[in-house]
Motif scaffolding. Sequence first.
Motif, PDB file in Angstrom:
ATOM      1  N   VAL A  87       0.836  -1.201   0.000  1.00  0.00           N
ATOM      2  CA  VAL A  87       0.000   0.000   0.000  1.00  0.00           C
ATOM      3  C   VAL A  87       0.868   1.247   0.000  1.00  0.00           C
ATOM      4  N   GLN A  88       1.909   1.225   0.845  1.00  0.00           N
ATOM      5  CA  GLN A  88       2.800   2.386   0.932  1.00  0.00           C
ATOM      6  C   GLN A  88       3.511   2.639  -0.396  1.00  0.00           C
ATOM      7  N   VAL A  89       4.081   1.567  -0.941  1.00  0.00           N
ATOM      8  CA  VAL A  89       4.851   1.718  -2.179  1.00  0.00           C
ATOM      9  C   VAL A  89       3.941   2.087  -3.351  1.00  0.00           C
ATOM     10  N   LEU A  90       2.822   1.354  -3.461  1.00  0.00           N
ATOM     11  CA  LEU A  90       1.942   1.595  -4.597  1.00  0.00           C
ATOM     12  C   LEU A  90       1.230   2.945  -4.505  1.00  0.00           C
ATOM     13  N   THR A  91       0.988   3.414  -3.266  1.00  0.00           N
ATOM     14  CA  THR A  91       0.413   4.750  -3.122  1.00  0.00           C
ATOM     15  C   THR A  91       1.389   5.801  -3.640  1.00  0.00           C
ATOM     16  N   ALA A  92       2.658   5.651  -3.246  1.00  0.00           N
ATOM     17  CA  ALA A  92       3.674   6.578  -3.748  1.00  0.00           C
ATOM     18  C   ALA A  92       3.811   6.466  -5.269  1.00  0.00           C
ATOM     19  N   LEU A  93       3.738   5.213  -5.752  1.00  0.00           N
ATOM     20  CA  LEU A  93       3.825   4.994  -7.200  1.00  0.00           C
ATOM     21  C   LEU A  93       2.645   5.651  -7.911  1.00  0.00           C
ATOM     22  N   ARG A  94       1.446   5.487  -7.349  1.00  0.00           N
ATOM     23  CA  ARG A  94       0.267   6.082  -7.972  1.00  0.00           C
ATOM     24  C   ARG A  94       0.370   7.601  -8.005  1.00  0.00           C
ATOM     25  N   ARG A  95       0.867   8.182  -6.900  1.00  0.00           N
ATOM     26  CA  ARG A  95       1.033   9.634  -6.881  1.00  0.00           C
ATOM     27  C   ARG A  95       2.007  10.097  -7.950  1.00  0.00           C
ATOM     28  N   CYS A  96       3.099   9.342  -8.079  1.00  0.00           N
ATOM     29  CA  CYS A  96       4.086   9.706  -9.105  1.00  0.00           C
ATOM     30  C   CYS A  96       3.482   9.605 -10.497  1.00  0.00           C
ATOM     31  N   ILE A  97       2.720   8.533 -10.725  1.00  0.00           N
ATOM     32  CA  ILE A  97       2.112   8.348 -12.040  1.00  0.00           C
ATOM     33  C   ILE A  97       1.091   9.442 -12.313  1.00  0.00           C
ATOM     34  N   GLU A  98       0.278   9.766 -11.294  1.00  0.00           N
ATOM     35  CA  GLU A  98      -0.714  10.822 -11.475  1.00  0.00           C
ATOM     36  C   GLU A  98      -0.053  12.164 -11.779  1.00  0.00           C
ATOM     37  N   PRO A 144       2.273  22.950 -36.395  1.00  0.00           N
ATOM     38  CA  PRO A 144       1.942  22.376 -35.095  1.00  0.00           C
ATOM     39  C   PRO A 144       3.179  21.733 -34.461  1.00  0.00           C
ATOM     40  N   PRO A 145       3.301  21.815 -33.159  1.00  0.00           N
ATOM     41  CA  PRO A 145       4.452  21.186 -32.492  1.00  0.00           C
ATOM     42  C   PRO A 145       4.382  19.678 -32.625  1.00  0.00           C
ATOM     43  N   SER A 146       5.539  19.040 -32.670  1.00  0.00           N
ATOM     44  CA  SER A 146       5.588  17.585 -32.745  1.00  0.00           C
ATOM     45  C   SER A 146       5.397  16.983 -31.354  1.00  0.00           C
ATOM     46  N   TYR A 147       4.486  15.995 -31.261  1.00  0.00           N
ATOM     47  CA  TYR A 147       4.262  15.312 -29.985  1.00  0.00           C
ATOM     48  C   TYR A 147       5.052  14.005 -29.894  1.00  0.00           C
ATOM     49  N   VAL A 148       5.800  13.692 -30.946  1.00  0.00           N
ATOM     50  CA  VAL A 148       6.598  12.473 -30.960  1.00  0.00           C
ATOM     51  C   VAL A 148       7.641  12.537 -29.850  1.00  0.00           C
ATOM     52  N   GLY A 149       7.679  11.474 -29.038  1.00  0.00           N
ATOM     53  CA  GLY A 149       8.672  11.412 -27.960  1.00  0.00           C
ATOM     54  C   GLY A 149       8.210  12.031 -26.658  1.00  0.00           C
ATOM     55  N   THR A 150       7.042  12.715 -26.690  1.00  0.00           N
ATOM     56  CA  THR A 150       6.556  13.345 -25.462  1.00  0.00           C
ATOM     57  C   THR A 150       6.276  12.309 -24.384  1.00  0.00           C
ATOM     58  N   SER A 151       5.585  11.244 -24.764  1.00  0.00           N
ATOM     59  CA  SER A 151       5.279  10.189 -23.786  1.00  0.00           C
ATOM     60  C   SER A 151       6.550   9.514 -23.297  1.00  0.00           C
ATOM     61  N   ARG A 152       7.496   9.312 -24.229  1.00  0.00           N
ATOM     62  CA  ARG A 152       8.747   8.682 -23.840  1.00  0.00           C
ATOM     63  C   ARG A 152       9.496   9.522 -22.822  1.00  0.00           C
ATOM     64  N   ARG A 153       9.518  10.845 -23.068  1.00  0.00           N
ATOM     65  CA  ARG A 153      10.191  11.741 -22.117  1.00  0.00           C
ATOM     66  C   ARG A 153       9.465  11.751 -20.778  1.00  0.00           C
ATOM     67  N   LEU A 156       9.243   9.869 -15.202  1.00  0.00           N
ATOM     68  CA  LEU A 156       8.588   9.039 -14.194  1.00  0.00           C
ATOM     69  C   LEU A 156       9.561   8.044 -13.594  1.00  0.00           C
ATOM     70  N   GLU A 157      10.366   7.425 -14.465  1.00  0.00           N
ATOM     71  CA  GLU A 157      11.358   6.459 -13.967  1.00  0.00           C
ATOM     72  C   GLU A 157      12.335   7.127 -13.007  1.00  0.00           C
ATOM     73  N   GLU A 158      12.792   8.306 -13.367  1.00  0.00           N
ATOM     74  CA  GLU A 158      13.716   9.034 -12.497  1.00  0.00           C
ATOM     75  C   GLU A 158      13.057   9.373 -11.158  1.00  0.00           C
ATOM     76  N   THR A 159      11.790   9.779 -11.211  1.00  0.00           N
ATOM     77  CA  THR A 159      11.067  10.110  -9.985  1.00  0.00           C
ATOM     78  C   THR A 159      10.866   8.874  -9.122  1.00  0.00           C
ATOM     79  N   LEU A 160      10.504   7.748  -9.763  1.00  0.00           N
ATOM     80  CA  LEU A 160      10.303   6.506  -9.007  1.00  0.00           C
ATOM     81  C   LEU A 160      11.591   6.035  -8.356  1.00  0.00           C
TER      82      LEU A 160
END
Length: 425
Positions: A138-149, A226-235, A240-244
Amino acid sequence: MASANTAWSEENFSSSICLDSFSIPVTTPCGHNFCRTCITKFWDGEVQYKCPLCNKIFNTRPDLQVNFLLSDLAAQFRTTAQVKAEDEEEYDVKTVELGKIVSEDQQMIQEIKGKIKEIKDTVEMNKKDADRELADGVQVLTALRRCIEKCQDDHNQMVKERRKSTVKQAEGLIKELEQEIEDLANRSSEMKQLLHTKDHLHFLQAFRSLKSPPPTRDWTTVEVRPPSYVGTSRRSLDQLEETLNMEMKKLPDGELKMVQEYEGCDPDTAHPRLIRSEDGKQLHDGEVVKKLPDNPKRFYFEVHLKDKAAWCLGVAKESINRKSQITETPEKGLWILYFNKDGLVFRDHPVVRLPRRDELQKVGVFVDYDEGLVSFYDVEARVHIYSATGCSFTKPLYPFLGPGRYNYEGNNSDPLIISPVNQTD
């Protein structure tokens, strides 16, 4: 057919002449019973025919009839008496045998009760482990959920801002273009009116002012990009990985002091016959005993077992004896899981025999320093094997392992191999 009453005495089924059990019993007219042979011989030697019991005299020799009921009862009585006699012979033997069976049953009952207690203790321990894991989850996944949100919010905000900027730019250009259209339309309307004037002087004066078009922009080079959205999700995922990773570093690591970087380990081993590979990730039984100097850093932790016929692994206190034979028990500072042809055991006093797991390929060892817990797991099957509780840790712990004899059961030459821990599991 009626059965003989075993409560009757033997005389009820005995002839008064031969004093033995009836043999083809016959009944005299006076109602008494005798063996046919006995009464026949008795009357053959007498002048008068009389009853041997009541002395009643018969005028003529009676025609004797077989008493079939008495014959059956006598036969049953003889059988019962014979069985009973054979039982005066087996009673003592059966009594001793029965006592032994009762004793064995009682011992089996105690063993079953012990197994029930062991199972209940395992279930209770598993419940505690599960509850603790749920709380940690619960503790870990709560922190994970907050990071993801947060990552999702940041990602959505960035995309929306880019979309808003593009819309704003397009709306500005459209407004500017519409203004030029309006200016051109007004000029065109004026020119159409001028075409219908009959005043030549006015026409020429107005034409000079309308001939030059209003200032316009060169739209050939203007476009909305229009701005390119390619790579936005990857970044966003990288962020997210760095935050986790930063969040994971905040979690308590415990105080288990085991070797994490095997490449820099001391190449010496705890036993003079063991050979360790240069990269520190394989351990063999070298068969030949070597002379090695004392070294406190000789313990290594392995988890991959391959198809070995014998092995042992676990953890050991830093303070254990390294100069003589080691007693592999928690009392001596070692928590060891041991496997050979006789099965899987945890070394203790007494040893704890565990269900055999022939498919066991990889063992995970988990130590909770604060809780005093050493747990072993079947990594591939994700099954708990055994946990030693109530351990006392006051000094650093180190991995302990043994690959077993090289020629055990004909071939045990495969090494124990270090397996990297899969963090995503």
